[in-house]
Design a protein around this motif. Sequence first.
Motif, mmCIF file in Angstrom:
data_model
loop_
_atom_site.group_PDB
_atom_site.id
_atom_site.type_symbol
_atom_site.label_atom_id
_atom_site.label_comp_id
_atom_site.label_asym_id
_atom_site.label_seq_id
_atom_site.Cartn_x
_atom_site.Cartn_y
_atom_site.Cartn_z
ATOM 1 N N SER A 415 -41.319 -48.233 -8.148
ATOM 2 C CA SER A 415 -41.848 -47.385 -7.134
ATOM 3 C C SER A 415 -42.769 -47.996 -6.048
ATOM 4 O O SER A 415 -42.659 -47.954 -5.096
ATOM 5 C CB SER A 415 -42.421 -45.944 -7.958
ATOM 6 O OG SER A 415 -43.115 -45.271 -6.889
ATOM 7 N N ALA A 416 -43.723 -48.811 -6.828
ATOM 8 C CA ALA A 416 -44.669 -49.418 -5.914
ATOM 9 C C ALA A 416 -44.175 -50.456 -5.129
ATOM 10 O O ALA A 416 -44.569 -50.627 -4.003
ATOM 11 C CB ALA A 416 -45.589 -49.993 -6.860
ATOM 12 N N LEU A 417 -43.013 -51.407 -5.529
ATOM 13 C CA LEU A 417 -42.666 -52.342 -4.903
ATOM 14 C C LEU A 417 -41.631 -51.744 -3.762
ATOM 15 O O LEU A 417 -41.667 -52.500 -2.424
ATOM 16 C CB LEU A 417 -41.636 -53.416 -5.792
ATOM 17 C CG LEU A 417 -42.638 -54.042 -6.714
ATOM 18 C CD1 LEU A 417 -41.584 -54.866 -7.649
ATOM 19 C CD2 LEU A 417 -43.268 -55.151 -5.736
ATOM 20 N N ALA A 418 -40.670 -50.869 -4.020
ATOM 21 C CA ALA A 418 -40.136 -50.234 -3.122
ATOM 22 C C ALA A 418 -41.144 -49.479 -1.974
ATOM 23 O O ALA A 418 -40.622 -49.655 -0.769
ATOM 24 C CB ALA A 418 -39.247 -48.989 -3.830
ATOM 25 N N GLN A 454 -43.738 -61.155 -4.136
ATOM 26 C CA GLN A 454 -43.665 -59.844 -4.792
ATOM 27 C C GLN A 454 -42.201 -59.104 -4.809
ATOM 28 O O GLN A 454 -41.644 -58.690 -5.531
ATOM 29 C CB GLN A 454 -44.600 -58.681 -4.765
ATOM 30 C CG GLN A 454 -46.014 -59.273 -4.845
ATOM 31 C CD GLN A 454 -47.159 -58.337 -4.034
ATOM 32 O OE1 GLN A 454 -46.712 -57.309 -3.410
ATOM 33 N NE2 GLN A 454 -48.502 -58.540 -4.271
ATOM 34 N N THR A 455 -41.718 -59.344 -3.630
ATOM 35 C CA THR A 455 -40.533 -58.459 -3.411
ATOM 36 C C THR A 455 -39.183 -59.365 -3.111
ATOM 37 O O THR A 455 -38.136 -58.905 -3.480
ATOM 38 C CB THR A 455 -40.504 -57.554 -1.803
ATOM 39 O OG1 THR A 455 -40.794 -58.521 -0.871
ATOM 40 C CG2 THR A 455 -41.593 -56.622 -2.189
ATOM 41 N N LEU A 456 -39.258 -60.476 -3.092
ATOM 42 C CA LEU A 456 -38.051 -61.570 -2.983
ATOM 43 C C LEU A 456 -37.937 -62.523 -3.989
ATOM 44 O O LEU A 456 -36.627 -62.667 -4.345
ATOM 45 C CB LEU A 456 -38.176 -62.206 -1.409
ATOM 46 C CG LEU A 456 -38.191 -61.313 -0.096
ATOM 47 C CD1 LEU A 456 -38.022 -62.222 0.959
ATOM 48 C CD2 LEU A 456 -36.750 -60.332 -0.177
ATOM 49 N N PHE A 457 -39.136 -62.986 -4.523
ATOM 50 C CA PHE A 457 -38.969 -64.040 -5.623
ATOM 51 C C PHE A 457 -39.147 -63.524 -6.828
ATOM 52 O O PHE A 457 -39.547 -64.456 -7.775
ATOM 53 C CB PHE A 457 -39.699 -65.195 -5.128
ATOM 54 C CG PHE A 457 -39.543 -65.710 -3.821
ATOM 55 C CD1 PHE A 457 -38.122 -65.721 -3.167
ATOM 56 C CD2 PHE A 457 -40.257 -66.257 -2.905
ATOM 57 C CE1 PHE A 457 -37.976 -66.119 -1.847
ATOM 58 C CE2 PHE A 457 -39.967 -66.865 -1.493
ATOM 59 C CZ PHE A 457 -38.755 -66.698 -1.108
ATOM 60 N N ASN A 458 -39.671 -62.346 -7.074
ATOM 61 C CA ASN A 458 -40.061 -61.756 -8.314
ATOM 62 C C ASN A 458 -38.730 -61.292 -9.318
ATOM 63 O O ASN A 458 -37.932 -60.480 -8.583
ATOM 64 C CB ASN A 458 -40.766 -60.586 -7.983
ATOM 65 C CG ASN A 458 -41.204 -59.841 -9.182
ATOM 66 O OD1 ASN A 458 -41.047 -60.391 -10.502
ATOM 67 N ND2 ASN A 458 -41.983 -58.556 -8.993
ATOM 68 N N LEU A 472 -34.055 -53.105 -2.044
ATOM 69 C CA LEU A 472 -35.358 -53.703 -1.523
ATOM 70 C C LEU A 472 -34.982 -55.362 -1.046
ATOM 71 O O LEU A 472 -35.383 -55.607 0.067
ATOM 72 C CB LEU A 472 -36.369 -53.880 -2.541
ATOM 73 C CG LEU A 472 -37.609 -54.482 -2.419
ATOM 74 C CD1 LEU A 472 -38.378 -53.780 -1.427
ATOM 75 C CD2 LEU A 472 -38.388 -54.607 -3.789
ATOM 76 N N GLY A 473 -34.463 -56.252 -1.738
ATOM 77 C CA GLY A 473 -34.539 -57.472 -1.583
ATOM 78 C C GLY A 473 -33.663 -57.769 -0.152
ATOM 79 O O GLY A 473 -34.349 -58.312 0.756
ATOM 80 N N PRO A 474 -32.299 -57.276 -0.099
ATOM 81 C CA PRO A 474 -31.602 -57.369 1.359
ATOM 82 C C PRO A 474 -32.303 -56.872 2.323
ATOM 83 O O PRO A 474 -32.337 -57.449 3.732
ATOM 84 C CB PRO A 474 -30.437 -56.652 1.152
ATOM 85 C CG PRO A 474 -30.257 -56.916 -0.643
ATOM 86 C CD PRO A 474 -31.589 -56.729 -1.218
ATOM 87 N N ALA A 475 -33.017 -55.784 2.429
ATOM 88 C CA ALA A 475 -33.694 -54.945 3.374
ATOM 89 C C ALA A 475 -34.980 -55.689 3.662
ATOM 90 O O ALA A 475 -35.254 -55.943 5.062
ATOM 91 C CB ALA A 475 -34.323 -53.710 2.906
ATOM 92 N N VAL A 476 -35.729 -56.504 2.763
ATOM 93 C CA VAL A 476 -36.722 -57.137 3.301
ATOM 94 C C VAL A 476 -36.287 -58.570 4.133
ATOM 95 O O VAL A 476 -37.084 -59.124 4.995
ATOM 96 C CB VAL A 476 -37.618 -57.651 1.993
ATOM 97 C CG1 VAL A 476 -38.902 -58.568 2.436
ATOM 98 C CG2 VAL A 476 -38.468 -56.187 1.726
ATOM 99 N N ARG A 477 -35.268 -59.216 3.273
ATOM 100 C CA ARG A 477 -34.918 -60.645 3.859
ATOM 101 C C ARG A 477 -34.271 -60.429 5.206
ATOM 102 O O ARG A 477 -34.494 -61.060 6.175
ATOM 103 C CB ARG A 477 -33.746 -60.899 2.943
ATOM 104 C CG ARG A 477 -33.986 -61.759 1.960
ATOM 105 C CD ARG A 477 -33.038 -62.554 1.316
ATOM 106 N NE ARG A 477 -32.010 -61.827 0.636
ATOM 107 C CZ ARG A 477 -31.782 -61.231 -0.404
ATOM 108 N NH1 ARG A 477 -32.829 -61.351 -1.316
ATOM 109 N NH2 ARG A 477 -31.022 -60.415 -1.053
ATOM 110 N N ALA A 478 -33.587 -59.248 5.586
ATOM 111 C CA ALA A 478 -33.046 -58.681 6.948
ATOM 112 C C ALA A 478 -34.277 -58.521 7.934
ATOM 113 O O ALA A 478 -34.245 -59.011 8.970
ATOM 114 C CB ALA A 478 -32.321 -57.629 6.743
ATOM 115 N N ALA A 479 -35.373 -57.899 7.473
ATOM 116 C CA ALA A 479 -36.453 -57.636 8.125
ATOM 117 C C ALA A 479 -37.119 -59.038 8.837
ATOM 118 O O ALA A 479 -37.450 -59.228 9.872
ATOM 119 C CB ALA A 479 -37.411 -56.657 7.894
#
Length: 637
Positions: A415-418, A454-458, A472-479
């Motif tokens: 929840s917190a990471l998302a 925290q979001t990509l390499f965790n 989460l991962g694909p969305a942050v990478r795209a941004a």
Amino acid sequence: MVSRIDRDAARRAAEAARRTAAEAARKAAEAARKAAEVAAKKAAPKLPRTRPLAKDELSKGVGRALRERATKALGASGLQSQASSLLTENATDAKVNCLDLAADRLRQMPADQRARTDVVFLQDTRPGKEGASGHVLLRENGKYTDPVTGKSYDSLARFDPDGHYQPRGVVAGKDAHAILSAPPGSAQRKAALERAHLPPALQSMMVADSGSGAPTVDQGKVELALQTIRADLPLNESQLAGALTNPNLNQAERNAIIQTLAREDGGQLAFFANDASRNNDGGYGGLLKDQRVIGEALQQAFTDGAITADDLLRIADTNGAGNGAQRFLAVLQNGGGGTGGTVEALADALWARDGGDGLDRAAAAIAYSSSPELREANLNTPEARREAFEALVEFNDKAPYEEVGGPLAEQWERSALASSGRLFTAHASELVDYYTGAADGVARTETLSRFISQTLFNPDAQGIWMDRRQDLGPAVRAALGNQADRFLDAARSAPAGSLEQERALAQFGRLTASASGGAALALTDYSEQIRASEESRQQFAGLVSLLVGKTPLGGLPGAGSLSEALAEKIYDAITENPERPDQALAGVLYDSFAGRVEALATELNQAGLRSAFDSAYSAELLNLQQNLNVNLGGHAD
């Protein structure tokens, strides 16, 4: 070791024992008090009647506003209502009931609003009340408003969930206004009634409710339920959830139970549904069902005015698990959330209090980020969004939820990471510009590096569902890839050698430095997981190469093979340099990022284009090494 959440069960058991011992004394004291009150009433002398208020004090203006405020503050028990009808209601006298208050609201409406409003007459069908009196609601655009409380409902069923009222007729708002504006018994009242073409039964129907239509409370049933809930055994169930789904309790009784537990010492623990004892694979599914029941009941009690934001805050503050209000927030979210509900009310109180060394703001940010509506309503300035983002990054850096373990810890972590991912992807350009110094040239990329780590390499962040569209991962990478694209496009379109071009390349350098810093930080924070096996090292190398592959080169022919080659280089760097993986990784990433700038320089035929990038990247990498306590010259202890 006994965790703090486990101690809640011990506290609950001790509290139940204390209440059991005190219950007999309380009942005895209550009986004595009532006997004393009866004796005092018999002995008290009669007091002289107070001066009645003049008519104009209860007609319009201040007197009317005061009476409405008293109605809301006191509720049904604070007013002495008298039944009246469209034939007999005097809207200017001192007697208050629902029809009188409906007349007030109609009078205060603009004419166009009054024209689309109806007055709905409801007959009370409760035993002993049939035909004696009823209630009225105002209906506009499909929503029903109780003129006494001012609360609105999407349907009659939401207003009266126990089915105690039945519709008996509807009067157009403009007609009701004309009728009730004329003195009862006057020719004007008679003419207004005739123009409305109302059946005689509706004209003479008596209404007297000064309450919201809620059923009466059987205090004996409430107390019996509370005794069971306070004991709260067995620990693999929730007695509160059981009571809230008991068909023998009406909504008013359920609200009374919730209000009592929210305000009495130790009662707040019941709202967590024995989560400490059910935090395992066998009990977690049932726990979620019970928390959904409790969350929905809290929402209804809040809507009905039985509890307030202060009550929600009091419940949240009983958490001993270390993650602040997040524990109770999860219960509220299981029951649904939205603007104007319990989730937003608790978040508002937490944001305003801003305590717990950042825990309050972090929980509020989780709540506000849970839906676009809540985010837009509450995080509606760049400063608020930045404060919320930083609170989430700090919260995930401390990761207090990890102390609990089990399915609950996983739920809270996700929840917190998302939440941080949703906030970042919705406002990536704004946040990246701030942290890479777009406005003032001052870089603040520590927050970005920590977020990326925290979001990509965790390893625990992989596969987290962020929203209905993506993980989460694909969305942050795209941004992040879009931001890198934006900076290089700006450098491409700016005049050669201009300040604009230099700034764009400097921002690209700082952004890519934050990615390198995030990777180095991950090698420190998640070292055991990353280096546990060949498979885990390959996974980490792949994650880093995926991020780099989201920069503009990823759109060129052969990008897939280039990304695979980069993954191999990253794997070799962290495998062959076990004592200095940060430095080796930084070197590989720098070569990759610098290669993109070289490609742009070749495209534009601008030699020396790399100088602005190199300067910003190197300076920021040194800054990150110092501020994040990562050793790019060797692995941090």
